[in-house]
Design a protein around this motif. Structure first.
Motif, PDB file in Angstrom:
ATOM      1  N   TYR A   1       7.825  -1.183  -9.388  1.00 42.29           N
ATOM      2  CA  TYR A   1       6.577  -1.463  -8.679  1.00 42.29           C
ATOM      3  C   TYR A   1       5.354  -1.387  -9.582  1.00 42.29           C
ATOM      4  CZ  TYR A   1       7.403   3.580  -8.390  1.00 42.29           C
ATOM      5  OH  TYR A   1       7.734   4.873  -8.686  1.00 42.29           O
ATOM      6  N   PHE A   2       5.555  -1.163 -10.885  1.00 43.36           N
ATOM      7  CA  PHE A   2       4.413  -1.001 -11.778  1.00 43.36           C
ATOM      8  C   PHE A   2       3.576  -2.282 -11.865  1.00 43.36           C
ATOM      9  CE2 PHE A   2       2.643  -1.040 -16.196  1.00 43.36           C
ATOM     10  CZ  PHE A   2       1.647  -0.121 -15.948  1.00 43.36           C
ATOM     11  N   LYS A   3       4.238  -3.432 -11.894  1.00 39.50           N
ATOM     12  CA  LYS A   3       3.501  -4.684 -11.992  1.00 39.50           C
ATOM     13  C   LYS A   3       3.802  -5.590 -10.796  1.00 39.50           C
ATOM     14  CE  LYS A   3       2.074  -4.913 -16.742  1.00 39.50           C
ATOM     15  NZ  LYS A   3       1.829  -5.775 -17.914  1.00 39.50           N
ATOM     16  N   VAL A   4       3.835  -4.979  -9.629  1.00 39.35           N
ATOM     17  CA  VAL A   4       4.022  -5.754  -8.405  1.00 39.35           C
ATOM     18  C   VAL A   4       2.777  -6.597  -8.163  1.00 39.35           C
ATOM     19  CG1 VAL A   4       3.143  -3.877  -6.960  1.00 39.35           C
ATOM     20  CG2 VAL A   4       4.583  -5.622  -5.955  1.00 39.35           C
ATOM     21  N   GLY A   5       2.980  -7.839  -7.713  1.00 40.30           N
ATOM     22  CA  GLY A   5       1.864  -8.729  -7.434  1.00 40.30           C
ATOM     23  C   GLY A   5       1.537  -8.828  -5.963  1.00 40.30           C
ATOM     24  N   ARG A   6       2.570  -8.781  -5.132  1.00 40.91           N
ATOM     25  CA  ARG A   6       2.398  -8.882  -3.681  1.00 40.91           C
ATOM     26  C   ARG A   6       3.612  -8.272  -3.005  1.00 40.91           C
ATOM     27  NH1 ARG A   6       2.346 -15.399  -3.777  1.00 40.91           N
ATOM     28  NH2 ARG A   6       0.573 -14.849  -5.095  1.00 40.91           N
ATOM     29  N   ALA A   7       3.538  -8.133  -1.684  1.00 39.07           N
ATOM     30  CA  ALA A   7       4.604  -7.452  -0.945  1.00 39.07           C
ATOM     31  C   ALA A   7       5.954  -8.108  -1.160  1.00 39.07           C
ATOM     32  CB  ALA A   7       4.249  -7.416   0.545  1.00 39.07           C
ATOM     33  N   ALA A   8       5.977  -9.438  -1.302  1.00 37.86           N
ATOM     34  CA  ALA A   8       7.232 -10.163  -1.445  1.00 37.86           C
ATOM     35  C   ALA A   8       7.987  -9.782  -2.722  1.00 37.86           C
ATOM     36  CB  ALA A   8       6.970 -11.666  -1.419  1.00 37.86           C
ATOM     37  N   ASP A   9       7.307  -9.141  -3.676  1.00 36.29           N
ATOM     38  CA  ASP A   9       7.973  -8.720  -4.910  1.00 36.29           C
ATOM     39  C   ASP A   9       8.825  -7.474  -4.698  1.00 36.29           C
ATOM     40  OD1 ASP A   9       6.639 -10.782  -6.165  1.00 36.29           O
ATOM     41  OD2 ASP A   9       5.031  -9.517  -6.933  1.00 36.29           O
ATOM     42  N   LEU A  10       8.685  -6.848  -3.535  1.00 38.68           N
ATOM     43  CA  LEU A  10       9.417  -5.621  -3.237  1.00 38.68           C
ATOM     44  C   LEU A  10      10.444  -5.874  -2.147  1.00 38.68           C
ATOM     45  CD1 LEU A  10       6.290  -3.284  -3.188  1.00 38.68           C
ATOM     46  CD2 LEU A  10       7.992  -3.415  -5.019  1.00 38.68           C
ATOM     47  N   SER A  11      11.177  -4.855  -1.808  1.00 41.54           N
ATOM     48  CA  SER A  11      12.180  -4.986  -0.749  1.00 41.54           C
ATOM     49  C   SER A  11      12.236  -3.698   0.062  1.00 41.54           C
ATOM     50  CB  SER A  11      13.565  -5.290  -1.347  1.00 41.54           C
ATOM     51  OG  SER A  11      13.967  -4.250  -2.221  1.00 41.54           O
ATOM     52  N   GLY A  12      12.825  -3.814   1.246  1.00 44.22           N
ATOM     53  CA  GLY A  12      13.047  -2.651   2.084  1.00 44.22           C
ATOM     54  C   GLY A  12      11.769  -1.977   2.545  1.00 44.22           C
ATOM     55  N   ARG A  13      11.793  -0.646   2.552  1.00 45.08           N
ATOM     56  CA  ARG A  13      10.669   0.152   3.028  1.00 45.08           C
ATOM     57  C   ARG A  13       9.420  -0.079   2.176  1.00 45.08           C
ATOM     58  NH1 ARG A  13       9.153   5.552   1.846  1.00 45.08           N
ATOM     59  NH2 ARG A  13       7.987   6.567   3.553  1.00 45.08           N
ATOM     60  N   ASP A  14       9.609  -0.206   0.857  1.00 47.83           N
ATOM     61  CA  ASP A  14       8.465  -0.430  -0.032  1.00 47.83           C
ATOM     62  C   ASP A  14       7.729  -1.717   0.335  1.00 47.83           C
ATOM     63  OD1 ASP A  14       8.931   1.875  -1.413  1.00 47.83           O
ATOM     64  OD2 ASP A  14       9.945   0.924  -3.104  1.00 47.83           O
ATOM     65  N   ARG A  15       8.475  -2.732   0.678  1.00 50.15           N
ATOM     66  CA  ARG A  15       7.862  -4.012   1.039  1.00 50.15           C
ATOM     67  C   ARG A  15       7.016  -3.877   2.301  1.00 50.15           C
ATOM     68  NH1 ARG A  15      10.922  -9.854   1.096  1.00 50.15           N
ATOM     69  NH2 ARG A  15       9.171 -11.119   1.854  1.00 50.15           N
ATOM     70  N   VAL A  16       7.511  -3.117   3.264  1.00 51.81           N
ATOM     71  CA  VAL A  16       6.776  -2.914   4.523  1.00 51.81           C
ATOM     72  C   VAL A  16       5.481  -2.154   4.258  1.00 51.81           C
ATOM     73  CG1 VAL A  16       6.828  -1.789   6.784  1.00 51.81           C
ATOM     74  CG2 VAL A  16       8.857  -2.991   5.942  1.00 51.81           C
ATOM     75  N   ILE A  17       5.566  -1.090   3.461  1.00 49.42           N
ATOM     76  CA  ILE A  17       4.384  -0.285   3.149  1.00 49.42           C
ATOM     77  C   ILE A  17       3.340  -1.138   2.426  1.00 49.42           C
ATOM     78  CG2 ILE A  17       3.516   1.659   1.790  1.00 49.42           C
ATOM     79  CD1 ILE A  17       6.205   3.042   2.303  1.00 49.42           C
ATOM     80  N   TYR A  18       3.787  -1.898   1.430  1.00 52.80           N
ATOM     81  CA  TYR A  18       2.848  -2.708   0.652  1.00 52.80           C
ATOM     82  C   TYR A  18       2.207  -3.777   1.533  1.00 52.80           C
ATOM     83  CZ  TYR A  18       0.940  -4.476  -3.750  1.00 52.80           C
ATOM     84  OH  TYR A  18       0.095  -4.835  -4.774  1.00 52.80           O
ATOM     85  N   ARG A  19       2.988  -4.339   2.441  1.00 50.70           N
ATOM     86  CA  ARG A  19       2.444  -5.367   3.339  1.00 50.70           C
ATOM     87  C   ARG A  19       1.383  -4.772   4.258  1.00 50.70           C
ATOM     88  NH1 ARG A  19       0.098  -8.926   4.089  1.00 50.70           N
ATOM     89  NH2 ARG A  19       0.340 -10.606   5.571  1.00 50.70           N
ATOM     90  N   MET A  20       1.610  -3.559   4.744  1.00 50.19           N
ATOM     91  CA  MET A  20       0.614  -2.883   5.583  1.00 50.19           C
ATOM     92  C   MET A  20      -0.667  -2.640   4.805  1.00 50.19           C
ATOM     93  SD  MET A  20       3.091  -0.167   7.572  1.00 50.19           S
ATOM     94  CE  MET A  20       1.719   0.676   8.333  1.00 50.19           C
ATOM     95  N   LEU A  21      -0.529  -2.298   3.535  1.00 53.41           N
ATOM     96  CA  LEU A  21      -1.709  -2.065   2.695  1.00 53.41           C
ATOM     97  C   LEU A  21      -2.457  -3.370   2.424  1.00 53.41           C
ATOM     98  CD1 LEU A  21      -0.200   0.516   0.167  1.00 53.41           C
ATOM     99  CD2 LEU A  21      -1.803   0.981   2.036  1.00 53.41           C
ATOM    100  N   GLU A  22      -1.742  -4.485   2.363  1.00 55.82           N
ATOM    101  CA  GLU A  22      -2.394  -5.786   2.208  1.00 55.82           C
ATOM    102  C   GLU A  22      -3.182  -6.166   3.459  1.00 55.82           C
ATOM    103  OE1 GLU A  22       0.526  -8.233  -0.878  1.00 55.82           O
ATOM    104  OE2 GLU A  22       0.881  -8.385   1.279  1.00 55.82           O
ATOM    105  N   ILE A  23      -2.694  -5.779   4.599  1.00 47.92           N
ATOM    106  CA  ILE A  23      -3.356  -6.092   5.873  1.00 47.92           C
ATOM    107  C   ILE A  23      -4.609  -5.246   6.073  1.00 47.92           C
ATOM    108  CG2 ILE A  23      -3.073  -5.945   8.398  1.00 47.92           C
ATOM    109  CD1 ILE A  23      -0.106  -6.658   7.948  1.00 47.92           C
ATOM    110  N   MET A  24      -4.592  -4.027   5.565  1.00 44.32           N
ATOM    111  CA  MET A  24      -5.634  -3.049   5.865  1.00 44.32           C
ATOM    112  C   MET A  24      -7.063  -3.505   5.572  1.00 44.32           C
ATOM    113  SD  MET A  24      -6.186   0.794   4.375  1.00 44.32           S
ATOM    114  CE  MET A  24      -6.717   0.115   2.817  1.00 44.32           C
TER     115      MET A  24
END
Length: 516
Positions: A14-37
């Motif tokens: 996750y060091f150079k993640v660009g967007r939620a789609a770069d992750l999977s599982g729980r991490d993807r959900v958390i990152y997507r929520m942070l994008e919405i915030m």
């Protein structure tokens, strides 16, 4: 810092993640929520003001008055910082940096200068190189990398060849690179191009000539950047006198003077406002991230794999990469010395308006850094709690205020009167609300006088084909601020946050460079 901990964090997925789609599982959900915030927070604020104006107009009126007072106090606070940085800038521009640097051992320092370009004209590219030639520094210590794009076609390659033939012998090293197009995992833009270019420079210049990485300062410039004469002396002095130079980035103040006398008033006001904001941030370094053209130690860049290749806002993201990798022990060192770039200008006025909006939307898309920062705070337990807490508040308030405050000040202040109904409009509060709001805003707008004075102080000499009215218009133009701060400030910010909120991610838009 612990080298083991630093490298260990750097190698996380996750060091150079660009967007939620770069992750999977729980991490993807958390990152997507942070994008919405960010978008959710901004829209909720604006809708709440409208809701209160309809159903609780008295509460809305008191809120608006309190907010207007807050805005006034904030304007005074920022104006003080602007004035302080103006004095600091003038002092630094008059300082003999050559004399200061000559007192230090500096002969080992090499400046690696990355100039990514796409389809800019030869006039724009050459003005940048000419300024580098004219700087007060030993050009044999310069390694220039003119970084073109394969997608720009044969014209860009021919331009690179012409510039190398003309300027190659004026610097210690001159390298041209062509970044391949359509590389998997990359977003076409400045970040991917710069990363490709600097790695080529590492192999072909630094390693080939046995130049230690610790001795190299990297300056990554938009290709329209024209450096002031003592820029590299100033950066060198700060690098050599900073206790921990590998824990800071060096940020100049961006002026937009290259074509300022050609640009229309609207573009000038937006450009000047951007300069003023950076000046104010230089007086608050705890709120400062790298922006546009800046300098940083090569060693620091190398250790984090250079710039991210999958984001739009690579200039600020590299700061947050380093901040998270070093467990919060990284900062921006403001040098209060300018570089000059182009103000937005298109062949037509309408084209200029469109360009200004698109550029501000790309800049405000820096909101993509917010989920990255917060997600990094979740994942990196070695960052101190108070560092996380203060940084989170600063970043959320910054993006929220950019998207909401101008709209609440200039558009929503009258809503309780318009939507509050008959009963509210019979009250004394209803009568006094517009008057009080107007008077507070008039006092706040007096800061524009200082803005016009500072703006005029740093203007280049008026061209001979421009009359005195052109100088007068440079002062008069600041009456446009209430319009520009909404249309080219809040609305592009809301646009960017809304796109991020709904997952409609932006690509990198290259600002066309036009000069009359």
């Amino acid at each position: 810092y612990s080298s083991f901990e630093f490298m260990n964090y750097k190698n996380t997925p996750y060091f150079k993640v660009g967007r939620a789609a770069d992750l999977s599982g729980r991490d993807r959900v958390i990152y997507r929520m942070l994008e919405i915030m960010p978008g959710l927070l901004s829209w909720s604020t604006l809708l709440l003001v409208i809701f209160l104006s309809i159903f609780a107009p008295i509460a809305a009126a008191y809120f608006i008055i309190a907010f207007d007072i807050y805005w006034l106090l904030k304007t005074i606070y920022l104006s003080i910082h602007l004035r302080h940085n103006w004095k600091r800038l003038k002092h630094n521009m008059q300082t003999d940096w050559q004399a200061l640097v000559s007192n230090l051992k500096h002969e080992h320092i090499v400046h690696l200068i990355i100039l990514p370009f796409y389809n800019e004209s030869i006039e724009v590219v050459e003005s940048c190189l000419k300024a580098l030639v004219e700087t007060a520094y030993d050009k044999k210590k310069f390694a220039i990398v003119l970084a073109g794009e394969e997608r720009a076609g044969i014209d860009a390659r021919e331009l690179s060849k012409e510039m190398k033939a003309k300027y190659g012998d004026k610097f210690g090293y001159f390298l041209t690179t062509t970044h391949p197009k359509d590389v998997k995992g990359e977003l076409a833009g400045k970040g991917s191009n710069s990363t490709y270019a600097i790695e080529e420079a590492r192999k072909l210049v630094l390693d080939k000539n046995n130049i230690p990485y610790e001795h190299v300062i990297v300056s990554v410039f938009d290709v329209d950047t024209v450096v002031y004469t003592q820029y590299f002396l100033c950066v060198t002095w700060h690098f050599l006198t900073t206790p921990e130079p590998f824990k800071v980035s060096f940020q100049p103040v961006p002026f937009y003077n290259n074509n300022i006398w050609q640009a229309p008033a609207l573009s000038r006001v937006v450009a000047g406002s951007s300069t003023f904001w950076q000046m104010m941030q230089q007086e608050r370094p705890e709120k400062l991230a790298t922006f546009s053209s800046h300098s940083v130690a090569f060693k620091s860049l190398y250790e984090v794999g250079y710039w991210q290749k999958n984001v739009v806002s690579e200039d600020s993201r590299i700061f947050w990469n380093l901040f998270l990798a070093r467990n919060g022990d990284y900062s921006v060192l403001p040098i209060s010395y300018p570089v000059s770039m182009d103000a937005n200008l298109a062949p037509t006025f309408f084209g200029t308006v469109v360009q200004v909006y698109k550029q501000l939307r790309r800049w405000t898309y820096g909101v993509e850094n917010l989920p990255y920062i917060l997600f990094g705070f979740i994942k990196n337990p070695k960052i101190p709690f108070w560092t996380k807490f203060k940084t989170t508040l600063v970043q959320i308030e910054g993006f929220w205020s950019l998207a909401t405050n101008p709209i609440m000040i200039f558009l929503l202040g009258w809503l309780p009167v318009i939507l509050g109904g008959y009963r509210f409009n019979e009250t004394v509060l209803s009568y006094n609300l517009p008057i009080l709001t107007r008077n507070i805003m008039i006092v706040a707008m007096l800061g524009l006088i200082m803005s016009s004075i500072i703006f005029m102080a740093f203007l280049p000499v008026r061209p001979k084909n421009k009359g005195r009215f052109a100088s007068f218009s440079m002062v008069l133009q600041w009456v446009l601020v209430p319009f520009t701060i909404v249309v080219f400030g809040a609305i592009p910010a809301l646009d960017a946050q809304t796109r991020l909120m709904f997952g409609k991610y932006m690509g990198f838009w290259v600002t066309p460079k036009h000069r009359k």
